[in-house]
Scaffold this motif. Structure first.
Motif, PDB file in Angstrom:
ATOM      1  N   SER A 309      24.722   9.834 123.583  1.00  0.00           N
ATOM      2  CA  SER A 309      24.367  11.251 123.473  1.00  0.00           C
ATOM      3  C   SER A 309      22.852  11.394 123.610  1.00  0.00           C
ATOM      4  O   SER A 309      22.094  10.452 123.302  1.00  0.00           O
ATOM      5  N   PRO A 310      22.385  12.559 124.044  1.00  0.00           N
ATOM      6  CA  PRO A 310      20.925  12.798 124.107  1.00  0.00           C
ATOM      7  C   PRO A 310      20.243  12.652 122.752  1.00  0.00           C
ATOM      8  O   PRO A 310      19.072  12.272 122.680  1.00  0.00           O
ATOM      9  N   VAL A 311      20.979  12.967 121.677  1.00  0.00           N
ATOM     10  CA  VAL A 311      20.393  12.865 120.332  1.00  0.00           C
ATOM     11  C   VAL A 311      20.082  11.408 120.010  1.00  0.00           C
ATOM     12  O   VAL A 311      18.998  11.079 119.493  1.00  0.00           O
ATOM     13  N   ARG A 312      21.003  10.513 120.305  1.00  0.00           N
ATOM     14  CA  ARG A 312      20.767   9.096 120.041  1.00  0.00           C
ATOM     15  C   ARG A 312      19.689   8.536 120.970  1.00  0.00           C
ATOM     16  O   ARG A 312      18.907   7.666 120.570  1.00  0.00           O
ATOM     17  N   GLU A 313      19.665   9.008 122.204  1.00  0.00           N
ATOM     18  CA  GLU A 313      18.612   8.590 123.124  1.00  0.00           C
ATOM     19  C   GLU A 313      17.242   8.958 122.567  1.00  0.00           C
ATOM     20  O   GLU A 313      16.296   8.154 122.628  1.00  0.00           O
ATOM     21  N   LYS A 314      17.128  10.154 122.027  1.00  0.00           N
ATOM     22  CA  LYS A 314      15.863  10.609 121.453  1.00  0.00           C
ATOM     23  C   LYS A 314      15.479   9.768 120.237  1.00  0.00           C
ATOM     24  O   LYS A 314      14.310   9.387 120.080  1.00  0.00           O
ATOM     25  N   LEU A 315      16.460   9.466 119.390  1.00  0.00           N
ATOM     26  CA  LEU A 315      16.192   8.652 118.203  1.00  0.00           C
ATOM     27  C   LEU A 315      15.634   7.288 118.594  1.00  0.00           C
ATOM     28  O   LEU A 315      14.621   6.832 118.033  1.00  0.00           O
ATOM     29  N   LEU A 316      16.269   6.637 119.551  1.00  0.00           N
ATOM     30  CA  LEU A 316      15.823   5.312 119.977  1.00  0.00           C
ATOM     31  C   LEU A 316      14.488   5.371 120.718  1.00  0.00           C
ATOM     32  O   LEU A 316      13.655   4.473 120.599  1.00  0.00           O
ATOM     33  N   ALA A 327      16.190   1.339 114.176  1.00  0.00           N
ATOM     34  CA  ALA A 327      17.109   2.028 115.082  1.00  0.00           C
ATOM     35  C   ALA A 327      17.505   1.061 116.179  1.00  0.00           C
ATOM     36  O   ALA A 327      16.654   0.632 116.979  1.00  0.00           O
ATOM     37  N   HIS A 328      18.791   0.717 116.244  1.00  0.00           N
ATOM     38  CA  HIS A 328      19.240  -0.344 117.136  1.00  0.00           C
ATOM     39  C   HIS A 328      20.458   0.096 117.931  1.00  0.00           C
ATOM     40  O   HIS A 328      21.335   0.796 117.418  1.00  0.00           O
ATOM     41  N   ALA A 394      17.407  18.344 111.304  1.00  0.00           N
ATOM     42  CA  ALA A 394      17.715  18.938 112.608  1.00  0.00           C
ATOM     43  C   ALA A 394      17.372  17.952 113.718  1.00  0.00           C
ATOM     44  O   ALA A 394      16.414  17.181 113.605  1.00  0.00           O
ATOM     45  N   THR A 395      18.150  17.979 114.791  1.00  0.00           N
ATOM     46  CA  THR A 395      17.912  17.039 115.886  1.00  0.00           C
ATOM     47  C   THR A 395      16.513  17.209 116.488  1.00  0.00           C
ATOM     48  O   THR A 395      15.914  16.242 116.953  1.00  0.00           O
ATOM     49  N   LEU A 396      15.984  18.421 116.469  1.00  0.00           N
ATOM     50  CA  LEU A 396      14.641  18.652 117.001  1.00  0.00           C
ATOM     51  C   LEU A 396      13.557  17.994 116.145  1.00  0.00           C
ATOM     52  O   LEU A 396      12.435  17.792 116.602  1.00  0.00           O
ATOM     53  N   ASP A 397      13.911  17.660 114.897  1.00  0.00           N
ATOM     54  CA  ASP A 397      12.926  17.079 113.984  1.00  0.00           C
ATOM     55  C   ASP A 397      12.966  15.555 113.953  1.00  0.00           C
ATOM     56  O   ASP A 397      12.389  14.935 113.048  1.00  0.00           O
ATOM     57  N   ILE A 398      13.636  14.940 114.911  1.00  0.00           N
ATOM     58  CA  ILE A 398      13.687  13.473 114.956  1.00  0.00           C
ATOM     59  C   ILE A 398      12.281  12.850 114.955  1.00  0.00           C
ATOM     60  O   ILE A 398      12.036  11.866 114.247  1.00  0.00           O
ATOM     61  N   PRO A 399      11.299  13.393 115.695  1.00  0.00           N
ATOM     62  CA  PRO A 399       9.937  12.819 115.625  1.00  0.00           C
ATOM     63  C   PRO A 399       9.309  12.904 114.236  1.00  0.00           C
ATOM     64  O   PRO A 399       8.361  12.160 113.934  1.00  0.00           O
ATOM     65  N   LEU A 400       9.799  13.795 113.387  1.00  0.00           N
ATOM     66  CA  LEU A 400       9.247  13.962 112.036  1.00  0.00           C
ATOM     67  C   LEU A 400      10.048  13.188 110.988  1.00  0.00           C
ATOM     68  O   LEU A 400       9.811  13.357 109.786  1.00  0.00           O
TER      69      LEU A 400
END
Length: 465
Positions: A309-316, A327-328, A394-400
């Motif tokens: 998913s794009p969310v997991r892509e962003k997390l990694l 994060a693996h 929130a998914t948008l706050d992954i960088p935070l």
């Protein structure tokens, strides 16, 4: 034309009158708006103090047939918690016990509700009533039915990522909630198994909608119960995400019946919060949960899973090489359980669907779940205060993410983890159910949604099991 010219000349000479003409109604409108806002602010407690008891969920048959409900305000677990924190009384006149004034504060400045339940006293009272009186009729099928494998419980112990569906059915069919007298039933169970249909070569994934459409047609012809409510007092259970699209040729099931599904997102049209039930996705484990405390948890956060998913892509992308957030993706070099046991926070990140088994995994290993899945209608949100034992990001706050997690004090974390240990028994399946486990919690959620309209029948149909 002369009259129009005279009118223009009159107003040009009396500009003050024109200003007054427009000023008066504008002033009145402003004053009326201020009065309405003042009235709402002083009486809003009358609306929020009404406790969300089970009659809120009792849907009158036929309401949903032509008017499906929009996603309700309550669907956000954070908002649910905020509303319940502010409540001081119940709609039935009972007053909440006053809590300690020294309530911990979250990183965002909001007061943290320490209580695991929205209202423990009412839950325990209603739970007893549910256990005593709740009855469900199951449409009968013989063991020599050509599709007995789809309609009857499995004869083995359920396993795998989608075991919740089979566990519920297996345990339910042996429970005291089942009645063979449909006149005593509060709800009716549609016992087809989405998981079993997926693996049946006669049906397969593409044939599931046709199978269900024919099944509903058959029971509506043979029995009167579906037709009297349009299916509003019926329910089915599915954990695999295919269950969400399995009703494409049976719209009455999607709009009227109670869908007990793992893929419970109030962002999609197929799920109607309050009507439907969020089934927890739980990897079955028979051994007792570990008792490891927070002192041995050296990592800040942990995630392992496929990048689907794009969310997991962003997390990694953001945290793959971080020394504190692990994060693996792909195969782990160390046991999965070690990652959960060695981390303070465990990340539940949206994949194909909002649901995975990671929340239940986190709770089992005493790790505080961090939910990064927008629009997830969390399991048992009617009962449990998710804000007391989890963090929603929130998914948008992954960088935070690191800033958010490090903003949680040691006191707040200990409170969250202690509550994790309190609630994890609600996220476990047992072949022989135990009070307040996942089976009983799902039954309670169904009990909350039983119909407020009962149709009495003078005779009951014979059942052949």
């Amino acid at each position: 034309m002369a009259n129009n010219s005279s009118l223009i000349l009159y107003f040009s000479r009396n500009r003050g009158l024109v200003k007054t003409f427009f000023f008066i109604p504008t002033t009145l409108a402003l004053l009326s708006t201020l009065f309405i806002l003042f009235y709402i602010s002083t009486t809003s407690h009358l609306f929020f103090n009404h406790h969300q008891r089970h009659h809120q969920h009792q849907l009158t048959p036929f309401i949903l047939k032509n008017n499906p409900l929009p996603p309700p305000l309550k669907s956000s677990p954070v908002l649910v918690s905020l509303l319940n924190v502010s409540n001081n009384s119940h709609g039935d006149g009972r007053v909440r016990n006053q809590r300690s004034v020294n309530v911990p504060m979250e990183a965002n400045g909001n007061s943290m509700n320490k209580e695991v339940f929205h209202d423990r006293d009412i839950f325990l009272e209603d739970y007893k009533q549910m256990n005593r009186s709740f009855r469900v009729y199951v449409y009968p099928h013989r063991r020599n039915d050509p599709f007995a494998n789809v309609l009857l419980p499995v004869d083995f112990e359920p396993r795998g990522n989608y075991a919740s569906e089979s566990y519920f059915k297996k345990v339910f069919m042996k429970s005291h909630f089942v009645t063979k007298d449909p006149s005593k039933a509060d709800l009716f169970f549609l016992p087809f198994s989405i998981a079993r249909m997926r693996h049946d070569r006669r049906i397969g994934t593409e044939g599931i909608p046709d199978f269900i459409s024919h099944y509903i047609f058959n029971i509506s012809q043979k029995y009167p119960y579906w037709n009297r409510t349009g299916g509003a007092d019926h329910f089915y259970v599915a954990c695999h995400s295919i269950g969400r699209s399995a009703m494409e040729k049976a719209w009455e099931v999607k709009l009227n019946a109670i869908q007990v599904v793992c893929s419970s997102s109030y962002f999609i049209s197929g799920h109607i919060a309050h009507k439907d039930v969020s089934l927890p996705q739980i990897w079955p484990r028979q051994e007792d949960p570990p008792k490891l405390g927070s002192s041995k948890r050296n990592k800040l956060a942990f995630f392992a899973g496929a990048v689907n998913s794009p969310v997991r892509e962003k997390l990694l992308q953001v945290w793959r090489n971080d020394s504190e957030i692990y994060a693996h993706s792909g195969r782990l070099k160390t046991p999965y359980a070690d990652g959960l046991l060695g981390s303070k926070f465990c990340l539940h990140v949206k994949g194909f669907e909002v649901n995975t088994a990671r929340i239940a995994d986190s709770l089992y290993y005493g790790c505080v779940p961090v939910i990064i899945a927008n629009h997830y209608d969390l399991p048992f949100a009617d009962i449990l205060n998710w804000k007391s034992f989890s963090i929603v990001v929130a998914t948008l706050d992954i960088p935070l993410l690191k800033k958010i997690l490090k903003g949680i004090s040691s006191e707040e974390y200990l409170l969250l983890q202690n509550n994790v240990l309190k609630v994890r028994k609600h996220f476990q399946w047992h072949v022989f159910p135990s009070d307040y486990d996942a089976f009983y919690m799902v039954m309670y959620d169904l009990w909350l949604r039983r119909s407020s309209v009962r149709v009495q029948w003078s005779t009951s149909l014979d059942s052949n099991w």
